[in-house]
Design an enzyme around this catalytic site. Structure first.
Site, PDB file in Angstrom:
ATOM      1  N   PRO A 272      -2.575  -1.614  -0.418  1.00  0.00           N
ATOM      2  CG  PRO A 272      -1.330   0.321  -0.150  1.00  0.00           C
ATOM      3  CD  PRO A 272      -2.550  -0.382   0.364  1.00  0.00           C
TER       4      PRO A 272
ATOM      5  CE  LYS B  29      -3.818   4.022  -1.430  1.00  0.00           C
ATOM      6  NZ  LYS B  29      -5.147   3.999  -1.937  1.00  0.00           N
TER       7      LYS B  29
END
Length: 119
Positions: A2, A32
């Site tokens: 990300p 994540k």
């Protein structure tokens, strides 16, 4: 992998601390590891929104596998609440753009994510 890129007309007193806090929050809501989170804070005093220079922001999130209509509304609420608290931006003074380019369209370690992890 990300990437969160913020453009805002709000100066924060300690950009490093703000970015670290947002990185942790982003890792949590995106699910994540923070090891892969990239946060960029860009101050732009000339950012206008709705014809004024009141506190505002533009955020672009690029992430693989977890950007979709089922979760984007949840992410948006978390982000807008956080930005209202930390930047003083009301909910009607910003946009969040969600992008999932696909594994073949994100590079890492000199190759693509698809080559590293598969499709």
């Amino acid at each position: 992998m990300p990437s969160l890129v913020l453009q805002t007309n709000v100066k924060v007193p300690d950009v490093g601390a703000w970015a670290n806090e947002f990185s942790k929050l982003s890792a949590e809501f995106l699910g994540k590891p923070e090891l892969y989170i990239s946060v960029s804070y860009n101050y732009d005093e000339n950012l206008s929104f709705g014809g004024t220079f009141e506190p505002a922001f533009l955020l672009t999130i690029t992430s693989l596998d977890n950007i979709n209509p089922e979760v984007n509304e949840k992410y948006s609420k978390i982000i807008f609440d956080h930005f209202q608290k930390t930047l003083g931006t009301p909910g009607n003074r910003g946009y969040v753009v969600f992008n999932d380019p696909g594994r073949d369209f994100m590079g890492h370690k000199g190759t693509t994510v698809a080559a590293i992890f598969g499709n």
